[in-house]
Write an enzyme that holds these catalytic residues in place. Structure first.
Site, PDB file in Angstrom:
ATOM      1  N   SER A  74     -10.012  -0.539   7.124  1.00  0.00           N
ATOM      2  CA  SER A  74      -9.444  -0.391   5.780  1.00  0.00           C
ATOM      3  C   SER A  74      -8.753  -1.608   5.186  1.00  0.00           C
ATOM      4  O   SER A  74      -8.387  -1.580   4.016  1.00  0.00           O
ATOM      5  CB  SER A  74      -8.455   0.770   5.757  1.00  0.00           C
ATOM      6  OG  SER A  74      -9.163   1.964   5.607  1.00  0.00           O
TER       7      SER A  74
ATOM      8  N   SER B 242      -9.715   1.853   2.971  1.00  0.00           N
ATOM      9  CA  SER B 242      -8.825   2.614   2.119  1.00  0.00           C
ATOM     10  C   SER B 242      -7.799   1.757   1.377  1.00  0.00           C
ATOM     11  O   SER B 242      -7.175   2.241   0.433  1.00  0.00           O
ATOM     12  CB  SER B 242      -8.073   3.662   2.960  1.00  0.00           C
ATOM     13  OG  SER B 242      -7.255   3.025   3.920  1.00  0.00           O
TER      14      SER B 242
ATOM     15  N   LYS C  93       0.864  -1.183   0.000  1.00  0.00           N
ATOM     16  CA  LYS C  93       0.000   0.000   0.000  1.00  0.00           C
ATOM     17  C   LYS C  93       0.901   1.234   0.000  1.00  0.00           C
ATOM     18  O   LYS C  93       1.933   1.241   0.692  1.00  0.00           O
ATOM     19  CB  LYS C  93      -0.886  -0.044   1.244  1.00  0.00           C
ATOM     20  CG  LYS C  93      -1.909   1.077   1.346  1.00  0.00           C
ATOM     21  CD  LYS C  93      -2.783   0.906   2.595  1.00  0.00           C
ATOM     22  CE  LYS C  93      -3.860   1.964   2.697  1.00  0.00           C
ATOM     23  NZ  LYS C  93      -4.731   1.772   3.889  1.00  0.00           N
TER      24      LYS C  93
HETATM   25  N1  GLN Z   1     -13.162   4.217   6.539  1.00  0.00           N
HETATM   26  C1  GLN Z   1     -12.538   4.678   7.755  1.00  0.00           C
HETATM   27  C2  GLN Z   1     -12.115   6.125   7.590  1.00  0.00           C
HETATM   28  O1  GLN Z   1     -12.424   6.680   6.611  1.00  0.00           O
HETATM   29  C3  GLN Z   1     -11.370   3.809   8.091  1.00  0.00           C
HETATM   30  C4  GLN Z   1     -10.175   4.082   7.259  1.00  0.00           C
HETATM   31  C5  GLN Z   1      -9.003   3.215   7.651  1.00  0.00           C
HETATM   32  O2  GLN Z   1      -9.156   2.173   8.265  1.00  0.00           O
HETATM   33  N2  GLN Z   1      -7.821   3.680   7.304  1.00  0.00           N
HETATM   34  O3  GLN Z   1     -11.493   6.700   8.430  1.00  0.00           O
END
Ligand code: GLN
Length: 489
Positions: free
Chosen positions: A175, A151, A76
């Site tokens: 994410s 994400s 990532k």
């Molecule tokens: N969807 C959540 C956010 O927008 C979690 C994102 C994540 O786990 N990095 O913060």
């Protein structure tokens, strides 16, 4: 497919039925053909990959290879990679080439894995759909009109589409697990402190954790063994031995107690997703596990709690991107104050700016007690719910997401709808415990994820239950159709 997975490829490499060069060349060619449609990669590094593959082949020829030697992976783009662009999918970091490797990158390279490149993601890992990326959305290989989740959507789409057998991700509120569920693969968020955060660009430091996206629990266990462990450069990394996760996979489920919280099966859960998860629970019972009802009374408070704690930490972490010490520098500024303002305005996208503003507000004098302090107290209650449940059961099971993959654009106009996607995953981060999502069937042709949650440092138990489930089912072997070559969207 078994032969797409890390374990099978590693065996073929060790038996010299396949060389890392062949494997790496094939993967790079496939990325070249199919990633125009998916947009899963931000950066592909063919020269570095082929050099690493040659080194891996030399080690294998000397009989020195380990379980990951020569296996292609991707990182990532939140992990710093020496000499390679590291963007966090933000204009703020466009042009940044990291001078050092993140601990995760270092450890997987030392284990012999061959990195093919850096995957697309939501900007600074803020999002659930991969639509906040400066580099454009990633598309779900099961339906190109739909989101792969976020994400870590680039890693999930790349693995699901067979571009790479496994990839790293990070999970602050879901994410890793949410995109794994939406793309029909396996995704593990380890316990807080299990994997070093050194060199992983910070979003919300008390919640962020690095983990794995792969086809199976077995593949995940292989990568976790290489990634996990104490790192003196991360003061929150746990100084605890790393178990041999792969050695625990085969344990039968007879006698395992699996907790099922009714709060996971609320009105917000799509009926088809709920049915698939119930079927998965029946499989686990058939394998000898005992299903026990447990209660998580504060689960509904996890999303509001997270959206105070995470933005508060983000506003503090992202203060360093000021155009002076770090990040994009505006060319249009006349004064130092204008330089800060314009650089941040030009460098950050709308969702990141929204988080910074929310976080600054909840931490400000006069609101701190009402919001931030209150959220910390509720966080403790949520963690307490999970701790009480784990006094009765080994693992908790439920859905990963309330719905299967949604359409790109469907939720971008309504941040709260987007945030609610993580209703079943966020409590796990607030409590710092491990969670995995494994494919458990399809709803209207789209993958559904079963989530298994363990007590702190109970990765071996969740991987064991996930592996036993995967020995009895073949959902994790299903593949989306190949993408038409070069079909730009
Ligand atoms: N969807 C959540 C956010 O927008 C979690 C994102 C994540 O786990 N990095 O913060």
């Amino acid at each position: 497919m078994e032969d797409r997975g890390v374990a099978a490829l590693a065996r073929a490499l060790q038996d010299r039925r396949l060389s890392s060069r062949e494997l790496t060349e094939a993967a790079l060619a496939r990325i070249g053909r199919e990633d125009t449609a998916l947009n899963a990669f931000i950066t592909v590094t063919p020269e570095l990959a082929l050099a690493a593959a040659a080194a891996a082949d030399a080690r294998l020829a000397r009989g020195e290879g380990g379980p990951l030697t020569g296996v292609p992976i991707a990182h990532k783009d939140i992990f710093c990679t020496r000499g390679v662009a590291t963007t966090c999918a933000s204009r703020m970091l466009a042009g940044f080439v990291s001078p050092y490797d993140a601990a995760v990158v270092e450890r997987l390279a030392a284990a012999g894995a061959v990195c093919l490149g850096k995957t697309n993601m939501d900007e600074f890992a803020m999002g659930s759909s991969n639509e906040t990326s400066f580099f454009g959305p990633v598309r779900n290989p099961w339906d190109l009109e739909r989101s792969p989740g976020g994400s870590s959507g680039g890693s999930a789409a790349a693995v699901a589409a067979g571009l790479v057998p496994a990839a790293t991700g990070t999970d602050t509120g879901g994410s890793i697990r949410q995109p794994a569920a939406l793309c029909g693969i396996t995704g593990l968020k380890p316990s807080y402190g299990r994997v070093s955060r050194y060199g992983m660009i910070a979003f919300a430091s008390s919640l962020d954790q690095a983990g794995v996206l792969a086809h199976s629990a077995e593949d995940t266990a292989l990568l976790l063994e290489a990634m996990a462990g104490f790192d003196p450069r991360d003061s929150t990394s746990a100084d605890m031995p790393v178990p041999r996760y792969t050695a625990e996979l085969g344990r039968p489920l007879a006698g395992r107690r699996i907790g099922v919280p009714p709060e996971f099966f609320d009105a917000g859960l799509d009926a088809d997703c709920g049915a698939r998860v119930q079927e998965a629970l029946a499989v686990l019972r058939g394998l000898g596990a005992e299903l026990v009802e447990v209660s998580l009374p504060h689960l509904a408070l996890s999303v509001p709690t997270y959206y105070i704690v995470a933005p508060a930490e983000a506003s503090s972490n992202l203060a360093r991107f000021d155009g002076v010490r770090f990040g994009h520098r505006s060319k249009a500024a006349g004064s130092i104050e204008e330089l800060y303002k314009r650089s941040r305005q030009e460098g950050f996208g709308a969702e990141v700016r929204r988080r910074i503003m929310t976080g600054t507000y909840v931490l400000s004098a006069g609101y701190y007690d009402a919001y931030y302090l209150q959220a910390q107290k509720v966080r403790r209650l949520i963690a307490g719910d999970l701790r009480s449940a784990f006094a009765k059961v080994d693992v908790i099971a439920g859905p990963t997401t309330p719905t299967p993959a949604f359409r790109l654009g469907e939720k971008t106009g309504d941040p709260v709808q987007m945030y609610l996607n993580d209703i079943y995953t966020i409590a796990v981060n607030l409590a710092g415990v491990p969670g995995i999502s494994v494919p458990c069937g399809f709803a209207r042709g789209l993958p559904v994820g079963l989530q298994l949650i363990g007590p702190a440092f109970g990765e071996a138990a969740v991987l064991n239950v996930a592996h036993q489930y995967q020995c009895a089912t073949d959902w994790h072997r299903r593949q989306p159709p190949a993408q038409p070559a070069g079909a730009a969207r």
